[in-house]
Design a protein around this motif. Structure first.
Motif, PDB file in Angstrom:
ATOM      1  N   LEU A  57       3.023  -3.954  17.802  1.00 27.37           N
ATOM      2  CA  LEU A  57       3.493  -4.736  16.661  1.00 27.37           C
ATOM      3  C   LEU A  57       2.354  -5.532  16.032  1.00 27.37           C
ATOM      4  N   ASP A  58       1.545  -6.164  16.888  1.00 29.08           N
ATOM      5  CA  ASP A  58       0.375  -6.911  16.393  1.00 29.08           C
ATOM      6  C   ASP A  58      -0.525  -5.972  15.590  1.00 29.08           C
ATOM      7  N   VAL A  59      -0.743  -4.784  16.149  1.00 31.28           N
ATOM      8  CA  VAL A  59      -1.627  -3.818  15.482  1.00 31.28           C
ATOM      9  C   VAL A  59      -1.058  -3.420  14.128  1.00 31.28           C
ATOM     10  N   LEU A  60       0.212  -3.063  14.107  1.00 34.76           N
ATOM     11  CA  LEU A  60       0.826  -2.629  12.851  1.00 34.76           C
ATOM     12  C   LEU A  60       0.707  -3.716  11.786  1.00 34.76           C
ATOM     13  N   ARG A  61       1.063  -4.931  12.151  1.00 34.54           N
ATOM     14  CA  ARG A  61       1.148  -6.009  11.174  1.00 34.54           C
ATOM     15  C   ARG A  61      -0.214  -6.559  10.800  1.00 34.54           C
ATOM     16  N   ASP A  62      -1.044  -6.837  11.816  1.00 37.57           N
ATOM     17  CA  ASP A  62      -2.269  -7.597  11.559  1.00 37.57           C
ATOM     18  C   ASP A  62      -3.502  -6.722  11.360  1.00 37.57           C
ATOM     19  N   PRO A  72      19.033  -6.759  -6.813  1.00 36.69           N
ATOM     20  CA  PRO A  72      17.690  -6.500  -7.350  1.00 36.69           C
ATOM     21  C   PRO A  72      16.591  -6.504  -6.298  1.00 36.69           C
ATOM     22  N   ASP A  73      16.754  -7.267  -5.223  1.00 30.45           N
ATOM     23  CA  ASP A  73      15.701  -7.322  -4.202  1.00 30.45           C
ATOM     24  C   ASP A  73      15.972  -6.315  -3.088  1.00 30.45           C
ATOM     25  N   GLY A  74      16.963  -5.469  -3.296  1.00 29.77           N
ATOM     26  CA  GLY A  74      17.366  -4.566  -2.216  1.00 29.77           C
ATOM     27  C   GLY A  74      16.307  -3.543  -1.868  1.00 29.77           C
ATOM     28  N   LEU A  75      15.700  -2.921  -2.874  1.00 26.52           N
ATOM     29  CA  LEU A  75      14.755  -1.843  -2.612  1.00 26.52           C
ATOM     30  C   LEU A  75      13.590  -2.322  -1.762  1.00 26.52           C
ATOM     31  N   ASP A  76      13.053  -3.483  -2.090  1.00 26.07           N
ATOM     32  CA  ASP A  76      11.934  -4.003  -1.307  1.00 26.07           C
ATOM     33  C   ASP A  76      12.345  -4.261   0.132  1.00 26.07           C
ATOM     34  N   LYS A  77      13.577  -4.700   0.318  1.00 23.97           N
ATOM     35  CA  LYS A  77      13.991  -5.059   1.675  1.00 23.97           C
ATOM     36  C   LYS A  77      14.305  -3.840   2.527  1.00 23.97           C
ATOM     37  N   ILE A  78      14.761  -2.756   1.934  1.00 24.75           N
ATOM     38  CA  ILE A  78      15.063  -1.593   2.757  1.00 24.75           C
ATOM     39  C   ILE A  78      13.860  -0.685   2.973  1.00 24.75           C
ATOM     40  N   THR A  79      12.766  -0.972   2.284  1.00 24.67           N
ATOM     41  CA  THR A  79      11.570  -0.164   2.493  1.00 24.67           C
ATOM     42  C   THR A  79      10.498  -0.920   3.265  1.00 24.67           C
ATOM     43  N   GLY A  80      10.756  -2.172   3.582  1.00 23.27           N
ATOM     44  CA  GLY A  80       9.757  -2.960   4.303  1.00 23.27           C
ATOM     45  C   GLY A  80       8.705  -3.569   3.405  1.00 23.27           C
ATOM     46  N   ARG A  81       8.897  -3.447   2.098  1.00 20.98           N
ATOM     47  CA  ARG A  81       7.903  -3.982   1.166  1.00 20.98           C
ATOM     48  C   ARG A  81       8.055  -5.481   0.939  1.00 20.98           C
ATOM     49  N   LEU A  97      -3.232  -3.127  10.608  1.00 21.99           N
ATOM     50  CA  LEU A  97      -2.974  -2.050   9.650  1.00 21.99           C
ATOM     51  C   LEU A  97      -2.239  -2.545   8.410  1.00 21.99           C
ATOM     52  N   GLY A  98      -1.909  -3.844   8.365  1.00 20.02           N
ATOM     53  CA  GLY A  98      -1.248  -4.392   7.180  1.00 20.02           C
ATOM     54  C   GLY A  98       0.153  -3.861   6.961  1.00 20.02           C
ATOM     55  N   MET A  99       0.743  -3.269   7.999  1.00 20.01           N
ATOM     56  CA  MET A  99       2.095  -2.723   7.836  1.00 20.01           C
ATOM     57  C   MET A  99       3.092  -3.781   8.289  1.00 20.01           C
ATOM     58  N   THR A 100       3.453  -4.651   7.347  1.00 16.63           N
ATOM     59  CA  THR A 100       4.275  -5.792   7.724  1.00 16.63           C
ATOM     60  C   THR A 100       5.767  -5.512   7.658  1.00 16.63           C
ATOM     61  N   GLY A 101       6.157  -4.286   7.460  1.00 18.20           N
ATOM     62  CA  GLY A 101       7.589  -3.949   7.427  1.00 18.20           C
ATOM     63  C   GLY A 101       8.277  -4.220   8.742  1.00 18.20           C
ATOM     64  N   SER A 102       7.614  -3.945   9.868  1.00 23.67           N
ATOM     65  CA  SER A 102       8.184  -4.271  11.178  1.00 23.67           C
ATOM     66  C   SER A 102       7.969  -5.762  11.400  1.00 23.67           C
TER      67      SER A 102
END
Lengths: 172, 287, 750
Positions: free
Chosen positions: A26-31, C24-33, A33-38
């Motif tokens: 998780l640290d790797v993904l977020r910090d 309106p903020d749904g797309l960003d939230k379901i894609t992790g953006r 690789l910038g993948m902050t979705g998780s």
């Protein structure tokens, strides 16, 4: 502490990173690789907000070291949509208003994706027990469960299933 | 901190013996990473056993099973033969944590973490499981109920690790079951855990039984008196009452944030009864 | 108010309001953006970590940070010394943000470090030497009130008494509400029941820990990105604490991963800013889950006495309550709200509620969804339920008989306007749930709840883009889907499709002041302001049309997004759509915008009735929720899906509170369950579907009839579940949570 080199595949993209021995995936993904979705909701595997799929298996990325990801295929929320085409679960979450604040949503989507890949006709109870490792404080789970069940229903329809099968990504 | 992922058991044992400072074996990591995160463990060396391919397999051991120490609870659930033979053990492993946790957690790790509340342990004990312990001098087999010394401590020496968990051949007309009480339906830790394994003869009379209690003492209990309450009976109401009483009597729990003493003592009996009924029905071939 | 609602406006046929548009903020939230508090980075960013007291109560004799400062990678170490003088009204916050002379609870911040890596920060933290003198502590509310209790603040003298006491105590203030002669009323009753209830502290349990990224410059100006329910509040408090101008600090509200009131104040933001100022680097601070539980703002634990008298025919003759709430180590618990809300559902001639605000060695409490009300409702509704059972009366009928209604005098003083309590009770009575058959060990419980809802200071800016789309800037962070609802109200008012309006949360430098998102005020107040801003913009667009047509502006009318001459007398002119006018804006006078800056009044109170069926396992004390229905008055449900979501979410938080959630303190005063394993919020497998029935009794104070809905839903569940367990198992649970050991004990099985 010297860093470990790791080669992995994330959402179909070959990815290399280096990390300290005690950094979690998780640290790797977020910090790194910038993948902050998780998201990190607890850091101890109790909330599921960091859920990813590793070699086809649903796991908490906070319970894996980055080093353990060597050679693994990792799927995160960032790879769930196919380009601009949303995964059916993502669309159903929107349709059912299955999210309020949205912070638990990536974890739920990944967890539900993992469920439907194994079981395309889960009962409500099966959905609830599979998702019990994902905490949500906003929705009370009602609309989330409905969205997952509705997605399963749609995905069982023959036309959609073929379309989904045709959408498998091709590795470079 | 150093991280190693040896490819063979021999290399793992060598590393264990030679590493300086504290060394931890990493299988599922669902206990170790939590302890690291909360400041309770700061190992100097971590040895990841998941690249050792025999450790990742479920194999037949004669008519029994050998479950490699790196096999996850989820993989156990997916092994049809194992789930059919030892549903109690498999279900117990499937109660650890959540779906995500079960994707990584191992019963060997669950045992070695030596928490009094470990879910898979009473089920393993009831089934008569043995741990295969590997060290520099070779390997030894130890009954699972003898592995934990006290909370957080096992009998493993510094240079030893668990290679596999062995489940014996299941006699005919044998059923096992594990139940636990927890405040939530999932994502929780046992306040009381009971594993029951019993064998019936062709007339439905119990000829052998093992009853194990978790979370009601510093280590898992194998309660001979509880087994005795079942042997020679048809596991009827009277036997079940005696079983419950024996379990309540054997429980020596503490008061803690998860449950009071009286509660655990009482519920040990309640769950023993319920688990014995399931085990009996499985032995009789009812699902 | 610059609108005239009248009854006609409330009967309006809405085109968008009331429909389920996509969010309106749904797309960003379901894609992790979507970017939440911890998702932001900045070049040169340092990691901040906070050192916290391991003691419940201790004098801080000295702090030696020299070894920490020497760690390579450490750029700043701060203590309370780094926070200078501040206005009196934020003294408590400053103290809570970083301990000065004493550590007042387990987890109280005492120092902080900013370093180039988390590892370096962690190492530095270990090297900070704090010399504590451990003091006696008290964590229980009743214990804290005893004369023998350790005094936490020697300058605290109880307010609200006839005579100010000479000795300090842990009782900060006494409150009293009510009217009529309670003793006389009780004498008129055929049955009086008196009970004492205790509830434990709970936490809002938002999944996103507090997180921020602060970037201060040496000129005393800076930015902070944080997850908060009120970024204007953050600006106000932080600028006061740091001694900088409000205009010098720009606060941007990130997406917020849950708040429920717990993010209506500051904890780590001033620390991050102070670190950033000292280090001259951006500093990111993220709380761990354990820090969130130990050191943010849980609710009060309470001890409540309730006495109610009822006649055989179900008339309640008097109600009397004494509520004792501990709000952590500082005054300011929600006991006045609890005392006001306790009897709000009942039209009583004789009622009294006395509240005591008590301090204890626990973290400073923060709001949690209808703060103070759930515990009070638990106590009052339990006694009403017991009276109904003793007198063999139907619990819904009794509530209907005594219900507050339009114009009745509230237990806390004012007269109610148009309210919907009766409507929720009638909906409950008519619902199939009420007739569902129950099996063995199963029982049904009902309870009512109330929340005030608030208006508050609100600023909105509505800009008409040249292509006819609308940019709507609001200043109330979106914690429940309000962006969609507010955008829809603006679209409705303007007469344009909903997807032509984009509603954003503007930062503090870009918009006028906004009170915090709390009090269920946003859909009401920002919505009201958006409607007014839309009307303002419409007025200007009509002026432009008048100019284009060369007719007086009074002769222009606006309908369905179009300006038209109001009568044939005005001349023959083709209608001009909003897009037409927008396209000509530059040529007709410049950009077109509408504004509204108000202190919104007219918030409508919201009532609810909850109905729940439970099954109690007599051998283990386990309580299973079988069936749950929420009946709540929303006034006008702008977006029904989000209204349902609020009902369901609040109910489930109430379920957790009733059954399993509690703060457990050890004898040493430290928190024993600072994680999601042992702080047990409900998981999906614990619950059934939660049915949500939206009742609509429009609020005359809002142009569309909107009432806040976010908070009322957590008020009834504690009592509803307790009443249900009473029906199922015949035991009255007077202590929360109703965890299995407590239920089994009440059943006499252990």
């Amino acid at each position: 502490m010297f860093q470990i080199q790791v080669s992995t595949s994330i959402n179909g993209d070959d990815t290399e990173f280096s990390c300290e021995a005690d950094e979690t995936l998780l640290d790797v993904l977020r910090d790194r690789l910038g993948m902050t979705g998780s998201k990190e909701g607890c850091g101890t595997g109790d909330c599921g907000a960091c859920s990813v799929i590793v070699d086809g298996r649903l796991v908490c990325s906070c319970l894996m070291l980055g080093a353990e990801a060597q050679g693994c295929e990792i799927e995160t929320i960032e790879g769930m949509a196919d380009g601009t085409e949303l995964h059916p679960l993502q669309q159903k979450f929107l349709d059912h208003a299955a999210l309020q604040c949205g912070v638990c949503t990536p974890g739920f989507l990944i967890a539900a994706k993992s469920l439907l890949e194994r079981n395309d006709d889960p009962t409500e109870e099966e959905v609830r027990y599979w998702l019990a490792g994902n905490l949500c404080r906003c929705t009370g789970y009602d609309k989330i469960v409905r969205a997952v069940l509705d997605t399963a229903k749609d995905m069982r329809k023959p036309a959609k299933t073929k379309k989904a099968a045709a959408k498998k990504r091709v590795k470079a | 901190m150093q991280y190693h992922a040896p490819a063979t058991l021999k290399d793992a044992v060598k590393l264990l013996a030679s590493s300086k400072g504290t060394t931890q074996i990493l299988a599922g990591g669902t206990d170790l990473l939590v302890r690291m995160r909360t400041g309770f463990a700061e190992p100097d060396t971590i040895i990841d056993i998941k690249r050792i391919s025999p450790m990742c397999k479920i194999a037949r051991d004669g008519k029994g099973f050998s479950i490699g120490a790196a096999v996850s609870s989820a993989e156990m659930s997916e092994n049809a033969a194992l789930a059919k033979a030892w549903p109690g053990v498999v279900e117990a492993a499937a109660l650890i944590g959540s779906t995500q946790v079960q994707g990584r957690a191992t019963i060997a790790g669950n045992l070695c973490n030596a928490s009094p509340a470990a879910d898979s342990v009473p089920a393993m004990v009831a089934a008569g499981a043995k741990a295969v312990i590997r060290g520099p001098k070779g390997k030894r087999k130890v009954a699972v109920e003898k592995v934990c010394k006290s909370p957080g401590k096992t009998i493993l020496k510094k240079s030893e690790l668990i290679e596999a968990i062995l489940l014996p051949a299941k006699p005919a007309r044998t059923g096992d079951a594990y139940l636990r009480f927890s405040p939530r339906t999932e994502m929780d830790i046992a306040v009381v855990g009971v594993g029951v394994c019993l064998t019936l003869d062709t007339k439905g009379v119990c000829t052998a039984a093992r009853v194990s209690l978790g979370a009601v003492a510093p280590t898992v209990l194998l309660v001979a008196k509880a087994a005795g309450a079942l042997i020679g009976t048809k596991v009827d109401d009277a036997a079940l009452d005696a079983l419950a009483a024996a379990c309540s009597a054997a429980a020596k729990p503490i008061d803690d944030k998860r449950g009071t003493r009286e509660f655990r003592i009482h519920v040990a009996g309640v769950l023993a009864r319920r688990a014995a009924i399931i085990a009996r029905d499985r032995a009789l071939g009812k699902s | 108010m610059n609108f005239q609602p009248g009854k006609d406006a409330l009967k309006r046929n809405f085109k968008i309001v009331g429909t389920r548009t996509p969010r309106p903020d749904g797309l960003d939230k379901i894609t992790g953006r979507a970017r939440f508090g911890a998702d932001m980075t900045a070049p040169g960013m340092l990691w901040g970590l906070i050192l916290r007291s391991p003691h419940a109560h201790a004098r801080i004799k000295s702090i030696d940070t020299s070894s920490a400062e020497a760690v390579n990678g450490v750029h700043a170490v701060i203590t309370a010394k780094d926070f200078g003088p501040c206005p009196e009204d934020v003294l408590d916050i400053r103290e809570n943000v970083m301990a000065r002379e004493k550590a007042l609870y387990d987890g109280h911040a005492v120092a902080a470090v900013a370093a180039t890596s988390r590892a370096a920060a962690k190492q530095a933290l270990k090297l900070i030497k704090v010399d504590y003198e451990v003091l006696p502590h008290v964590t229980d509310v009743d214990e804290a009130m005893k004369p023998s209790a350790p005094i936490i603040n020697s300058k605290l003298f109880t307010k609200g008494l006839d005579k100010t006491p000479k000795k300090p105590s842990n009782i900060a203030e006494r409150f009293e509400f009510g009217h009529g002669d309670v003793e006389a009323g009780l004498k008129q009753a055929d049955l009086v029941i008196e009970r004492t209830f205790r509830t434990e502290a709970t936490h809002q349990g938002y999944i996103e820990p507090h997180a921020c990224l602060a970037s201060m410059g040496s000129d005393g100006r800076g930015d902070i990105w944080c997850c908060t329910q009120g970024h204007f509040m953050v600006r106000q408090v932080c600028s006061a604490l740091l001694g900088i101008d409000a205009s010098g600090l720009r606060v941007t509200a990130s997406e917020i991963g849950g708040g429920f009131g717990g993010k209506t104040t500051v904890f780590i933001e001033p620390v991050a800013l102070a670190l950033s100022l000292k280090a001259n680097h951006p500093v990111k601070v993220v709380m761990s889950r354990s820090e969130v539980l130990r050191a943010s703002g849980p609710t009060s634990s309470t001890s409540i006495d309730v006495k109610i008298g009822m006649k055989k025919d179900g008339t309640i003759t008097a109600g009397d309550a004494t509520l004792r709430y501990q709000g952590g180590a500082f005054p300011g618990s929600a006991v006045p709200y609890g005392a006001m809300a306790a009897f709000a559902c009942y039209d009583l001639k004789a009622v009294r509620a006395v509240g005591y605000d008590v301090i204890a060695n626990r973290p400073k409490q923060a709001a949690y969804r209808a703060p103070g009300a759930p515990m009070a409702a638990y106590a009052v509704e339990s006694v009403v339920d017991e009276l109904c059972k003793e007198l063999r009366l139907d619990p819904l009928d009794v509530r209907l008989k005594n219900a507050s209604s339009d114009g009745s005098k509230a237990s806390y003083g004012p007269n109610f306007d148009v309210i919907g309590l009766r409507a929720t009770l009638e909906a409950a009575k008519a619902h199939p749930h009420y007739k569902t058959k129950l099996g063995a060990n199963q029982g049904r419980g009902v309870a009512c709840g109330f929340w005030f809802n608030f208006g508050g200071e609100t600023s909105v800016s509505l800009n008409v883009n040249a292509d006819g789309t609308i940019g709507l800037s609001v200043g109330t962070p979106d914690i429940g889907g309000s962006r969609a609802s507010i955008g829809n109200m603006a679209a409705e008012e303007l007469g344009v499709p909903h997807d032509k309006v984009r509603c954003i949360i503007a930062d503090t430098a870009s918009l006028g002041y906004n009170d915090v998102t709390d009090g269920s005020r946003v859909t009401f107040a920002s919505g009201l302001a958006a409607i007014n801003a839309a009307r303002d913009a419409i007025g200007k667009m009509c002026e432009r049309a008048a100019g284009i047509w060369g007719i007086p502006v009074e002769a222009v009318t606006w309908e369905d997004g179009t300006a038209r001459p109001s009568s044939p007398n005005a001349g023959k002119h083709d209608p001009l759509t909003l897009a037409d006018i927008a396209a000509q804006a530059g040529a007709t006078g410049g950009p077109i915008a509408g504004h509204c800056e108000i202190n919104a009044e007219g918030a409508g109170v919201s009532f609810a009735t909850h109905m729940v069926d439970t099954e109690v396992d007599p051998d283990t004390g386990y309580v299973k929720i079988l069936r749950y229905t929420v009946f709540q008055d929303a006034g006008k449900a702008v977006h029904p899906s989000y209204v349902e979501g609020q009902f369901q979410g609040g109910a489930v938080q109430g379920i957790g509170w009733a059954l399993n959630e509690e703060y457990i303190y050890g004898k040493d005063g430290t928190l024993q369950n600072a994680g999601f394993l042992d702080y047990r919020i409900p998981v999906a497998s614990d619950l059934p579907m939660i049915d949500a029935v939206i009742v609509e009794v429009p609020n005359p104070g809002h142009p569309y009839g909107v009432r806040g809905v976010g908070e009322t839903s957590i008020v009834p569940p504690l009592a509803a579940i307790s009443n249900s367990v009473s029906s199922a198992a015949g035991v009255r649970m007077t202590q929360l949570p109703m965890s299995p050991p407590k239920v089994l004990k009440a059943l006499g099985r252990i």
